[in-house]
Design a protein around this motif. Structure first.
Motif, short mmCIF file in Angstrom:
data_model
loop_
_atom_site.label_atom_id
_atom_site.label_comp_id
_atom_site.label_asym_id
_atom_site.label_seq_id
_atom_site.Cartn_x
_atom_site.Cartn_y
_atom_site.Cartn_z
N LYS A 1 17.15 -37.86 -2.43
CA LYS A 1 16.99 -36.09 -2.30
C LYS A 1 16.19 -36.18 -4.42
CE LYS A 1 19.78 -32.39 -0.99
NZ LYS A 1 21.05 -33.50 -1.48
N GLU A 2 16.91 -36.97 -5.45
CA GLU A 2 16.56 -36.93 -6.61
C GLU A 2 15.20 -38.11 -6.71
OE1 GLU A 2 20.87 -38.13 -8.60
OE2 GLU A 2 19.48 -39.79 -9.49
N HIS A 3 14.98 -39.01 -6.04
CA HIS A 3 13.58 -39.02 -6.15
C HIS A 3 13.04 -38.98 -5.20
CE1 HIS A 3 15.47 -43.35 -6.67
NE2 HIS A 3 14.11 -43.54 -6.81
N GLN A 4 12.71 -37.83 -4.60
CA GLN A 4 12.40 -36.36 -3.92
C GLN A 4 11.49 -36.13 -4.86
OE1 GLN A 4 14.28 -35.45 0.28
NE2 GLN A 4 12.48 -36.65 0.60
N GLU A 5 12.48 -35.25 -5.15
CA GLU A 5 12.44 -34.21 -6.43
C GLU A 5 11.28 -35.31 -7.86
OE1 GLU A 5 15.51 -32.47 -7.48
OE2 GLU A 5 16.18 -32.27 -5.24
N SER A 6 11.80 -35.88 -7.86
CA SER A 6 11.34 -36.17 -8.97
C SER A 6 10.18 -37.33 -9.75
CB SER A 6 12.15 -36.70 -10.81
OG SER A 6 12.29 -38.14 -9.53
N LEU B 1 8.82 -43.78 0.58
CA LEU B 1 8.04 -42.28 0.42
C LEU B 1 6.59 -41.72 0.33
CD1 LEU B 1 11.38 -40.42 -2.30
CD2 LEU B 1 10.92 -40.00 0.47
N ILE B 2 6.79 -42.42 -0.71
CA ILE B 2 4.40 -43.14 0.18
C ILE B 2 4.43 -43.10 1.02
CG2 ILE B 2 2.92 -43.56 -1.52
CD1 ILE B 2 4.11 -43.70 -4.26
N GLN C 1 4.10 -42.05 15.72
CA GLN C 1 5.22 -43.26 15.92
C GLN C 1 5.12 -44.21 15.50
OE1 GLN C 1 4.73 -42.42 18.88
NE2 GLN C 1 2.59 -43.29 19.28
N SER C 2 5.03 -43.07 13.91
CA SER C 2 5.55 -44.28 12.31
C SER C 2 7.17 -44.12 12.10
CB SER C 2 4.99 -43.54 11.36
OG SER C 2 5.23 -44.30 10.16
N GLU C 3 7.27 -45.90 11.67
CA GLU C 3 9.00 -46.41 11.65
C GLU C 3 8.85 -45.55 9.99
OE1 GLU C 3 10.26 -47.25 13.83
OE2 GLU C 3 8.91 -48.00 15.35
N PHE C 4 7.96 -45.40 9.25
CA PHE C 4 8.55 -44.69 7.80
C PHE C 4 8.67 -43.28 8.35
CE2 PHE C 4 6.01 -48.46 8.34
CZ PHE C 4 6.85 -49.44 7.21
N THR C 5 10.61 -43.17 8.54
CA THR C 5 10.66 -41.81 8.44
C THR C 5 11.92 -42.17 7.25
OG1 THR C 5 12.47 -42.64 10.69
CG2 THR C 5 10.17 -41.64 11.10
N ILE C 6 12.64 -40.82 7.12
CA ILE C 6 13.47 -40.61 6.63
C ILE C 6 14.74 -41.09 7.39
CG2 ILE C 6 14.66 -38.49 7.62
CD1 ILE C 6 13.70 -38.70 3.40
N GLU C 7 14.97 -41.62 8.51
CA GLU C 7 16.38 -42.12 8.92
C GLU C 7 15.82 -43.84 8.68
OE1 GLU C 7 14.12 -40.43 10.48
OE2 GLU C 7 16.44 -38.94 12.89
N ASN C 8 14.37 -44.11 8.43
CA ASN C 8 14.37 -46.03 8.30
C ASN C 8 14.61 -46.24 6.41
OD1 ASN C 8 14.55 -47.29 10.65
ND2 ASN C 8 12.74 -46.17 11.43
N LEU C 9 14.43 -44.98 6.41
CA LEU C 9 14.35 -44.74 4.49
C LEU C 9 15.63 -45.35 4.49
CD1 LEU C 9 13.96 -45.28 2.07
CD2 LEU C 9 13.55 -42.78 2.02
N GLU C 10 16.70 -44.23 4.76
CA GLU C 10 18.11 -44.27 4.37
C GLU C 10 18.83 -45.73 4.66
OE1 GLU C 10 18.08 -39.28 4.88
OE2 GLU C 10 19.77 -40.38 6.41
N ASN C 11 18.74 -45.86 6.55
CA ASN C 11 19.20 -46.88 6.34
C ASN C 11 18.97 -48.81 6.10
OD1 ASN C 11 21.53 -45.92 8.25
ND2 ASN C 11 19.35 -44.62 8.90
#
Ligand code: HEM
Ligand code: NAG
Length: 463
Positions: free
Chosen positions: A222-227, A241-242, A252-262
């Motif tokens: 969250k902090e990253h998204q904001e700044s 995020l980029i 079909q992208s694997e670059f999703t928020i779930e994959n980022l978090e995990n």
């Protein structure tokens, strides 16, 4: 009465089912002890020392054998030849990740460690590339590790000549100066053995710990998204995020928020406890072997001196120290049975047929403790990695990070950390044991599947 009949019926069905599962396809599987219904070969395995049990079984059934953990079939690979043939020669086929108990409950089909197929390939490639761009194995990350090493030395200085307590439990919190990367409670590497299902008590603790790391990561994201500045990524999370932004129209992208978090959780967890446990164990071994420590310190004095921090370039001039770090990793055998793999398709292996999806258990211990490659493998002896002339001697059997397509993503970083932390400590301190070094016990305490050092006490005396 009725319920009794139902119960008996259910039990017999379960029995039949398990027999059927064990029989089906067994024709060409590697040999192994006969499994009992439902429980499989559990009785033939000492849960506290799985690695040793596998070694014992390999003496009877050879280097490739089949075992049943309950209803789950596993093929075990024991010894360098079998491990190399599978992980390297048939890398693609053996690159699957095996089933982890709890993985589903912890929502872990995402990320890098627990994922498979296209997801795993894309996330792994991206992670490696991003870590490399930030200089893993290169200068920029080296600066940060050096900085961490300096902080560690300062923290240790503050202990003056008080005793620094070493804790057996990896989960102890607080400002333990020996875990500079932050001691997160009970990291995956000690706690995701496929046998965890047999330690019911550990479940909740583990899930709680994952939840804790995850909430920390969520906050960071969250902090990253904001700044964030799209043109100036600061770190891994920014890069991800980029990438997400670039691929946002791709369903079909694997670059999703779930994959980022995990993925962030994976890198964090896989990277902390492994390195800090190795470091704690290294210090114990150095305490136990003062003659080894003296030689390392002599090399530090000669190559680095007192007036600057150690850097990675020094390593090539320090064969003895390099050998000591390798020997620490070999001797401690941090993950004796690796993380579970799986075959991604039906595989013909040494005249056996291993069906797609079968869990593959790999004894890294059998490779690291091979008695031809490393005579007296149970002894801590840096000469295992030195030739007669005192030069560093490489070995293909050095596999603490595994091998092949699933090989540890953080190997470069981990080896940099181990070298820089250890040399920085020994440049600044002499290690003093409170008991006669001869009385120090260095036998690992097996913690599920990981080897952790036993409790010990240590004084850091400034040089
Ligand atoms: C002494 C330190 C370390 C040791 C001994 C170690 C060992 C291992 C081993 C044995 C595996 C399993 C490989 C396989 O499945 O065949 C692994 C996987 C992994 N490690 Fe490490 N590791 C260490 C440090 C690190 C660090 C510092 C990071 C992070 C930067 C890291 C990130 C990972 C990841 C992401 C995986 C999963 C790779 C995949 O499934 O594709 N490790 N590690
Ligand atoms: C392995 O075999 C040895 C010798 O037979 C035995 O003493 C030991 O208890 C066995 N270890 C395990 C973990 O099965």
């Amino acid at each position: 009465m009725d319920s009794l009949v139902v119960l008996v019926l259910c039990l017999s069905c379960l029995l039949l089912l398990s027999l059927w599962r064990q029989r089906s396809g067994r024709g060409k599987l590697p040999p192994g002890p006969t499994p009992l219904p439902v429980i499989g070969n559990i009785l033939q395995i000492d849960i506290k020392d799985v690695s040793k049990s596998l070694t014992n079984l390999s003496k009877v059934y050879g280097p490739v054998f089949t075992l049943y953990f309950g209803l789950e079939r596993m093929v075990v690979l024991h010894g360098y030849e079998a491990v190399k043939e599978a992980l390297i020669d048939l890398g693609e086929e053996f690159s699957g990740r095996g089933h982890f108990p709890l993985a589903d409950r912890a929502n872990r089909g995402f990320g890098i460690i627990f994922s498979n197929g296209k997801r795993w390939k894309e996330i792994r490639r991206f992670s490696l590339m991003t870590l490399r761009n930030f200089g893993m194995g290169k200068r920029s990350i080296e600066d940060r590790v050096q900085e961490e090493a300096r902080c560690l030395v300062e923290e240790l200085r503050k202990t003056k000549d008080h005793v620094t307590r070493e804790y057996l439990a990896s989960g102890h919190s607080g400002n333990d100066p020996i875990t500079p990367l932050g001691s997160m409670n009970q990291m995956i590497c000690n706690n995701f053995p496929p046998f965890l299902d047999y330690f019911p008590g550990a479940h909740n603790k583990l899930l709680k710990n994952i939840a804790f790391v995850k909430s920390y990561i969520l906050e960071k994201v969250k902090e990253h998204q904001e700044s964030m500045d799209m043109n100036n990524p600061r770190d891994f999370i920014d890069c991800f995020l980029i990438k997400m932004e670039k691929e946002k129209h791709n369903q079909q992208s694997e670059f999703t928020i779930e994959n980022l978090e995990n993925t962030a959780v994976d890198l964090f967890t896989a990277g902390t406890e492994t390195t800090s446990t190795t470091l704690r164990y290294a210090l114990l071994l150095l305490l136990k072997h003062p003659e080894v420590t003296a030689k390392v310190q002599e090399e530090i004095e000669r190559v680095i001196g007192r007036n600057r921090s150690p850097c990675m370039q020094d390593r090539s001039h320090m064969p003895y120290t390099d050998a000591v770090v390798h020997e620490v990793q070999r001797y401690i055998d941090l993950l004796p049975t690796n993380l579970p793999h799986a075959v991604t398709c039906d595989v013909k292996f040494r005249n056996y047929l291993i069906p797609k999806g079968t869990t593959i258990l790999i004894s890294l211990s059998s490779v690291l403790h091979d008695n031809k490659e490393f005579p007296n493998p149970e002894m801590f002896d840096p000469r295992h990695f030195l030739d007669e002339g005192g030069n560093f001697k490489k070995s293909n059997y050095f596999m603490p990070f595994s091998a092949g397509k699933r090989i540890c993503v953080g190997e470069g970083l981990a080896r940099m950390e181990l070298f820089l932390f250890l040399t920085s400590i020994l440049q600044n301190f002499n290690l003093k044991s409170l008991v006669d070094p001869k009385d120090l016990d260095t036998t690992p305490v097996l913690n599920g599947l990981a080897s952790v050092p036993p409790f010990y006490q240590l004084c850091f005396i400034p040089v």
